[in-house]
Write a protein that holds these residues in place. Structure first.
Motif, PDB file in Angstrom:
ATOM      1  N   ASP A  96       0.835  -1.203   0.000  1.00 26.14           N
ATOM      2  CA  ASP A  96       0.000   0.000   0.000  1.00 26.14           C
ATOM      3  C   ASP A  96       0.869   1.252   0.000  1.00 26.14           C
ATOM      4  OD1 ASP A  96       0.824   0.426   2.658  1.00 26.14           O
ATOM      5  OD2 ASP A  96      -1.113  -0.092   3.520  1.00 26.14           O
ATOM      6  N   VAL A  97       0.236   2.415   0.010  1.00 27.83           N
ATOM      7  CA  VAL A  97       0.966   3.679  -0.078  1.00 27.83           C
ATOM      8  C   VAL A  97       1.847   3.942   1.138  1.00 27.83           C
ATOM      9  CG1 VAL A  97      -0.662   4.770  -1.654  1.00 27.83           C
ATOM     10  CG2 VAL A  97      -0.968   5.031   0.802  1.00 27.83           C
ATOM     11  N   GLU A  98       1.612   3.257   2.244  1.00 25.40           N
ATOM     12  CA  GLU A  98       2.456   3.393   3.433  1.00 25.40           C
ATOM     13  C   GLU A  98       3.649   2.447   3.400  1.00 25.40           C
ATOM     14  OE1 GLU A  98      -0.342   2.564   6.494  1.00 25.40           O
ATOM     15  OE2 GLU A  98      -1.347   4.492   6.292  1.00 25.40           O
ATOM     16  N   GLY A  99       3.736   1.601   2.365  1.00 29.71           N
ATOM     17  CA  GLY A  99       4.832   0.656   2.261  1.00 29.71           C
ATOM     18  C   GLY A  99       4.575  -0.652   2.988  1.00 29.71           C
ATOM     19  N   ALA A 100       3.365  -0.875   3.456  1.00 27.87           N
ATOM     20  CA  ALA A 100       3.024  -2.126   4.139  1.00 27.87           C
ATOM     21  C   ALA A 100       2.633  -3.182   3.116  1.00 27.87           C
ATOM     22  CB  ALA A 100       1.873  -1.902   5.117  1.00 27.87           C
ATOM     23  N   ILE A 101       3.004  -4.426   3.383  1.00 26.89           N
ATOM     24  CA  ILE A 101       2.573  -5.533   2.532  1.00 26.89           C
ATOM     25  C   ILE A 101       1.128  -5.849   2.911  1.00 26.89           C
ATOM     26  CG2 ILE A 101       2.919  -7.956   1.947  1.00 26.89           C
ATOM     27  CD1 ILE A 101       5.915  -7.550   2.548  1.00 26.89           C
ATOM     28  N   VAL A 102       0.219  -5.713   1.947  1.00 28.29           N
ATOM     29  CA  VAL A 102      -1.194  -5.946   2.213  1.00 28.29           C
ATOM     30  C   VAL A 102      -1.683  -7.272   1.624  1.00 28.29           C
ATOM     31  CG1 VAL A 102      -1.778  -3.521   2.526  1.00 28.29           C
ATOM     32  CG2 VAL A 102      -1.898  -4.535   0.243  1.00 28.29           C
ATOM     33  N   TYR A 103      -0.823  -7.944   0.884  1.00 28.13           N
ATOM     34  CA  TYR A 103      -1.129  -9.283   0.374  1.00 28.13           C
ATOM     35  C   TYR A 103       0.130  -9.864  -0.231  1.00 28.13           C
ATOM     36  CZ  TYR A 103      -3.139 -13.205  -2.090  1.00 28.13           C
ATOM     37  OH  TYR A 103      -3.408 -14.483  -2.527  1.00 28.13           O
ATOM     38  N   TYR A 104       0.293 -11.177  -0.115  1.00 23.63           N
ATOM     39  CA  TYR A 104       1.337 -11.896  -0.853  1.00 23.63           C
ATOM     40  C   TYR A 104       0.809 -13.262  -1.246  1.00 23.63           C
ATOM     41  CZ  TYR A 104       2.534 -13.595   3.893  1.00 23.63           C
ATOM     42  OH  TYR A 104       2.505 -14.099   5.169  1.00 23.63           O
TER      43      TYR A 104
ATOM     44  N   PHE B  44      16.651   3.499   1.436  1.00 25.76           N
ATOM     45  CA  PHE B  44      15.215   3.573   1.205  1.00 25.76           C
ATOM     46  C   PHE B  44      14.871   4.343  -0.065  1.00 25.76           C
ATOM     47  CE2 PHE B  44      10.995   5.463   2.001  1.00 25.76           C
ATOM     48  CZ  PHE B  44      10.270   4.286   2.092  1.00 25.76           C
ATOM     49  N   ASP B  45      15.577   5.449  -0.335  1.00 33.55           N
ATOM     50  CA  ASP B  45      15.254   6.243  -1.520  1.00 33.55           C
ATOM     51  C   ASP B  45      15.632   5.563  -2.828  1.00 33.55           C
ATOM     52  OD1 ASP B  45      17.980   6.573  -0.964  1.00 33.55           O
ATOM     53  OD2 ASP B  45      18.015   8.588  -1.836  1.00 33.55           O
ATOM     54  N   GLN B  46      16.381   4.439  -2.777  1.00 31.97           N
ATOM     55  CA  GLN B  46      16.770   3.713  -3.983  1.00 31.97           C
ATOM     56  C   GLN B  46      15.934   2.451  -4.210  1.00 31.97           C
ATOM     57  OE1 GLN B  46      20.982   2.969  -3.974  1.00 31.97           O
ATOM     58  NE2 GLN B  46      21.467   5.103  -3.518  1.00 31.97           N
ATOM     59  N   LEU B  47      14.996   2.172  -3.329  1.00 31.04           N
ATOM     60  CA  LEU B  47      14.156   0.982  -3.468  1.00 31.04           C
ATOM     61  C   LEU B  47      13.132   1.163  -4.583  1.00 31.04           C
ATOM     62  CD1 LEU B  47      13.386   0.202   0.278  1.00 31.04           C
ATOM     63  CD2 LEU B  47      15.026  -0.946  -1.206  1.00 31.04           C
ATOM     64  N   PRO B  48      12.829   0.090  -5.332  1.00 29.87           N
ATOM     65  CA  PRO B  48      11.794   0.187  -6.366  1.00 29.87           C
ATOM     66  C   PRO B  48      10.447   0.623  -5.775  1.00 29.87           C
ATOM     67  CG  PRO B  48      13.005  -1.866  -6.574  1.00 29.87           C
ATOM     68  CD  PRO B  48      13.479  -1.219  -5.307  1.00 29.87           C
ATOM     69  N   LEU B  49      10.150   0.194  -4.567  1.00 28.72           N
ATOM     70  CA  LEU B  49       8.904   0.568  -3.914  1.00 28.72           C
ATOM     71  C   LEU B  49       8.834   2.078  -3.694  1.00 28.72           C
ATOM     72  CD1 LEU B  49       6.292   0.042  -2.352  1.00 28.72           C
ATOM     73  CD2 LEU B  49       7.698  -0.491  -0.363  1.00 28.72           C
ATOM     74  N   THR B  50       9.944   2.673  -3.292  1.00 28.61           N
ATOM     75  CA  THR B  50       9.973   4.118  -3.060  1.00 28.61           C
ATOM     76  C   THR B  50       9.682   4.864  -4.359  1.00 28.61           C
ATOM     77  OG1 THR B  50      11.583   3.809  -1.304  1.00 28.61           O
ATOM     78  CG2 THR B  50      11.380   6.027  -2.203  1.00 28.61           C
TER      79      THR B  50
ATOM     80  N   GLY C  86       3.832   7.375  -8.291  1.00 27.76           N
ATOM     81  CA  GLY C  86       2.431   7.003  -8.443  1.00 27.76           C
ATOM     82  C   GLY C  86       2.167   6.015  -9.553  1.00 27.76           C
ATOM     83  N   ARG C  87       3.078   5.098  -9.743  1.00 25.90           N
ATOM     84  CA  ARG C  87       2.897   4.074 -10.782  1.00 25.90           C
ATOM     85  C   ARG C  87       3.445   2.748 -10.256  1.00 25.90           C
ATOM     86  NH1 ARG C  87       7.819   3.095 -12.530  1.00 25.90           N
ATOM     87  NH2 ARG C  87       9.383   4.698 -12.426  1.00 25.90           N
ATOM     88  N   PRO C  88       3.039   1.622 -10.886  1.00 25.59           N
ATOM     89  CA  PRO C  88       3.563   0.332 -10.425  1.00 25.59           C
ATOM     90  C   PRO C  88       5.080   0.297 -10.531  1.00 25.59           C
ATOM     91  CG  PRO C  88       1.720   0.018 -11.909  1.00 25.59           C
ATOM     92  CD  PRO C  88       2.084   1.495 -11.960  1.00 25.59           C
ATOM     93  N   GLY C  89       5.699  -0.442  -9.662  1.00 24.08           N
ATOM     94  CA  GLY C  89       7.152  -0.561  -9.693  1.00 24.08           C
ATOM     95  C   GLY C  89       7.565  -2.017  -9.669  1.00 24.08           C
ATOM     96  N   TYR C  90       8.775  -2.262 -10.060  1.00 24.78           N
ATOM     97  CA  TYR C  90       9.343  -3.603 -10.014  1.00 24.78           C
ATOM     98  C   TYR C  90      10.834  -3.454  -9.805  1.00 24.78           C
ATOM     99  CZ  TYR C  90      10.982  -2.632 -14.701  1.00 24.78           C
ATOM    100  OH  TYR C  90      11.600  -2.066 -15.775  1.00 24.78           O
ATOM    101  N   GLY C  91      11.455  -4.510  -9.404  1.00 25.54           N
ATOM    102  CA  GLY C  91      12.892  -4.455  -9.228  1.00 25.54           C
ATOM    103  C   GLY C  91      13.445  -5.814  -8.883  1.00 25.54           C
ATOM    104  N   ARG C  92      14.733  -5.942  -9.012  1.00 27.08           N
ATOM    105  CA  ARG C  92      15.436  -7.149  -8.617  1.00 27.08           C
ATOM    106  C   ARG C  92      16.328  -6.774  -7.451  1.00 27.08           C
ATOM    107  NH1 ARG C  92      16.643 -11.086 -13.441  1.00 27.08           N
ATOM    108  NH2 ARG C  92      17.074 -12.281 -11.606  1.00 27.08           N
ATOM    109  N   PHE C  93      16.231  -7.553  -6.392  1.00 26.92           N
ATOM    110  CA  PHE C  93      16.985  -7.262  -5.183  1.00 26.92           C
ATOM    111  C   PHE C  93      17.115  -8.551  -4.393  1.00 26.92           C
ATOM    112  CE2 PHE C  93      12.555  -5.953  -4.927  1.00 26.92           C
ATOM    113  CZ  PHE C  93      12.073  -6.842  -3.979  1.00 26.92           C
TER     114      PHE C  93
END
Length: 116
Positions: A41-49, A88-94, A100-107
């Motif tokens: 969610d917008v707070e960075g919490a995992i709301v489903y996996y 934190f500022d380099q995370l795909p989620l950030t 305001g768009r979907p993100g993805y990344g490899r980490f």
């Protein structure tokens, strides 16, 4: 109950009424893919996996529920290939939340067997 993949997670209508339609649709999509996937969610919490992510986390989402950003960062972290925390500022989620768009990344994350 229908035995097709993902349908065992469908909640009764009364439980879904409080959730945004986008979250319901995203959960249905994530539940049927085979790669580990998280909804945040917008707070960075995992709301489903999904089930594949369950293997990494170690518990079903239905048992654990929402995981705050601080909790999952402390438990799993997002780290580089040397195990150092990614700023934190380099995370795909950030980036996704900021732009305001979907993100993805490899980490990498910390797990019982080492870095994944």
């Amino acid at each position: 109950m229908d035995q097709r993949p993902g349908l065992d997670r469908i909640k009764p209508i009364s439980e879904l009424e409080d959730q945004p339609l986008e979250l319901i649709l995203a959960r249905n999509l994530v539940s049927i893919i085979s790669l580990a996937a998280f909804l945040v969610d917008v707070e960075g919490a995992i709301v489903y996996y999904n089930d594949a992510a369950e293997e990494v986390i170690g518990t079903r989402f239905e048992e654990r529920g929402r995981i705050t950003r601080a909790e999952w960062n402390a438990e799993l972290g997002l780290v580089d290939e040397h195990g150092r925390p990614v700023p934190f500022d380099q995370l795909p989620l950030t980036s996704a939340l900021r732009d305001g768009r979907p993100g993805y990344g490899r980490f990498f994350i910390r797990a019982e067997g080492g870095l994944l």
